[in-house]
Write an enzyme that holds these catalytic residues in place. Structure first.
Site, PDB file in Angstrom:
ATOM      1  N   ILE A  14       0.646  -1.261  -0.103  1.00  0.00           N
ATOM      2  CA  ILE A  14      -0.156  -0.096   0.013  1.00  0.00           C
ATOM      3  C   ILE A  14       0.909   1.177  -0.180  1.00  0.00           C
ATOM      4  O   ILE A  14       0.576   2.183  -0.713  1.00  0.00           O
ATOM      5  CB  ILE A  14      -0.941   0.065   1.292  1.00  0.00           C
ATOM      6  CG1 ILE A  14      -1.986  -1.157   1.084  1.00  0.00           C
ATOM      7  CG2 ILE A  14      -1.644   1.481   1.127  1.00  0.00           C
ATOM      8  CD1 ILE A  14      -2.680  -1.315   2.133  1.00  0.00           C
ATOM      9  N   TYR A 159      -0.583  -8.460  16.076  1.00  0.00           N
ATOM     10  CA  TYR A 159      -1.313  -7.573  15.124  1.00  0.00           C
ATOM     11  C   TYR A 159      -2.227  -6.843  15.552  1.00  0.00           C
ATOM     12  O   TYR A 159      -2.337  -5.608  15.416  1.00  0.00           O
ATOM     13  CB  TYR A 159      -1.326  -8.118  13.838  1.00  0.00           C
ATOM     14  CG  TYR A 159      -1.575  -7.388  12.686  1.00  0.00           C
ATOM     15  CD1 TYR A 159      -0.340  -6.428  11.796  1.00  0.00           C
ATOM     16  CD2 TYR A 159      -2.810  -7.300  12.055  1.00  0.00           C
ATOM     17  CE1 TYR A 159      -0.799  -5.692  11.138  1.00  0.00           C
ATOM     18  CE2 TYR A 159      -3.062  -6.352  10.936  1.00  0.00           C
ATOM     19  CZ  TYR A 159      -2.084  -5.377  10.370  1.00  0.00           C
ATOM     20  OH  TYR A 159      -2.302  -4.694   9.465  1.00  0.00           O
ATOM     21  N   LYS A 163      -2.666  -2.909  16.371  1.00  0.00           N
ATOM     22  CA  LYS A 163      -3.026  -1.770  15.311  1.00  0.00           C
ATOM     23  C   LYS A 163      -4.226  -1.147  16.442  1.00  0.00           C
ATOM     24  O   LYS A 163      -4.805  -0.090  16.250  1.00  0.00           O
ATOM     25  CB  LYS A 163      -4.010  -2.642  14.392  1.00  0.00           C
ATOM     26  CG  LYS A 163      -3.205  -2.941  13.225  1.00  0.00           C
ATOM     27  CD  LYS A 163      -2.290  -1.784  12.600  1.00  0.00           C
ATOM     28  CE  LYS A 163      -1.512  -2.125  11.650  1.00  0.00           C
ATOM     29  NZ  LYS A 163      -0.574  -0.854  10.768  1.00  0.00           N
TER      30      LYS A 163
END
Length: 270
Positions: A14, A159, A163
């Site tokens: 990204i 993860y 986040k």
């Protein structure tokens, strides 16, 4: 008007897709990566885009917080302006999930390094600047012991927790920012886009990376995000939305942010 934009994790996924969109609009890019060879390839790719503006590189391993400080210092002493910081770099799994100091690499790269970089660069960004943090639909309650490196988590748990911690500090800072500080926005770019991380983690090709690149570009530059400090944009639904309930709890957010600042310690004042 061309902006100066620092984008972490810009050499693939990204990040690279976002850098291509920004380059095509003529913005001045500071692209970060770990690998000097990948950074060189990225510069070649971006400068070949018609209408591209200047492209500079910043090399750092975000799992080493001293390198984050050094990168921030490089930007600060350069004398150039900075309009936007996009904290895109992230890690899902790694062969060595512990740093030398015993912290979890997933929390260091996904949570601590972005906070440290944003804090260091906040004076340069100023009130008109923006910090865009790459969040995720994967969010789970943060185990403070795991954040401190006292408990080991699976890849998926680390993860999701890292986040959420990122989203929490973005929200708390964004809602309570001083008048001379940048706005902070957390963005889920859309689930299961076709990055290497998604491929490695889930064994699927994933969706069009430009979906994520488009929303990061909008968050960085568009008027629709000009008054969105402290908000969470969910690109799966295409709208501003509530994050995980813990991020809406001021006490839990304060506990997480206080732990982050305690872990960063002297790095924040170097």
């Amino acid at each position: 008007m061309a902006k100066t934009i620092l984008l972490t994790g810009a050499t693939d996924g990204i990040g690279l897709a976002t850098a291509k969109l920004l380059a095509a609009e003529g913005h001045h890019l500071l692209v970060h990566g770990r690998s000097t060879s990948k950074l060189a390839d990225t510069v070649a790719t971006l400068t070949a885009i018609p209408g591209a503006g200047p492209v500079q590189t910043l090399q750092a391993d975000l799992s080493h917080l001293e390198e984050v400080v050094a990168m921030a210092r490089t930007v600060l002493v350069s004398g150039q302006a900075l309009d936007v910081l996009i904290n895109n770099a992230g890690v899902y799994s790694t062969p060595n999930p512990r740093t030398e100091s015993g912290l979890d690499v997933r929390f260091v790269v996904n949570t601590l390094a972005p906070y440290l970089l944003a804090q260091k660069l906040a004076p340069l960004l100023g009130a008109e600047g923006r910090v865009v943090n790459l969040s995720s639909a994967a969010q789970a309650s943060v185990d403070l012991a795991a954040l401190r490196g006292e408990q080991f988590l699976s890849d998926s748990a680390a993860y999701a927790q890292s986040k959420l911690a990122l989203t929490m500090w973005s929200r708390q800072w964004g809602l309570n920012r001083a008048a001379n500080e940048p706005i902070n926005i957390a963005v889920n770019p859309a689930s299961l886009l076709g990055s290497k991380m998604v491929s490695d983690a889930f064994g699927v090709k994933g969706g069009d990376l430009n979906i994520g690149a488009d929303i990061l570009t909008r968050a960085a530059l568009s008027e629709e995000f000009a008054n969105a400090s402290g908000q969470y944009f969910d690109n799966d639904s295409g709208r501003f939305a509530p994050p995980h309930p813990d991020a809406l709890n001021a006490q839990i957010c304060a506990e997480v942010v206080n732990t982050i600042e305690s872990l960063l310690g002297d790095y924040l004042v170097e």
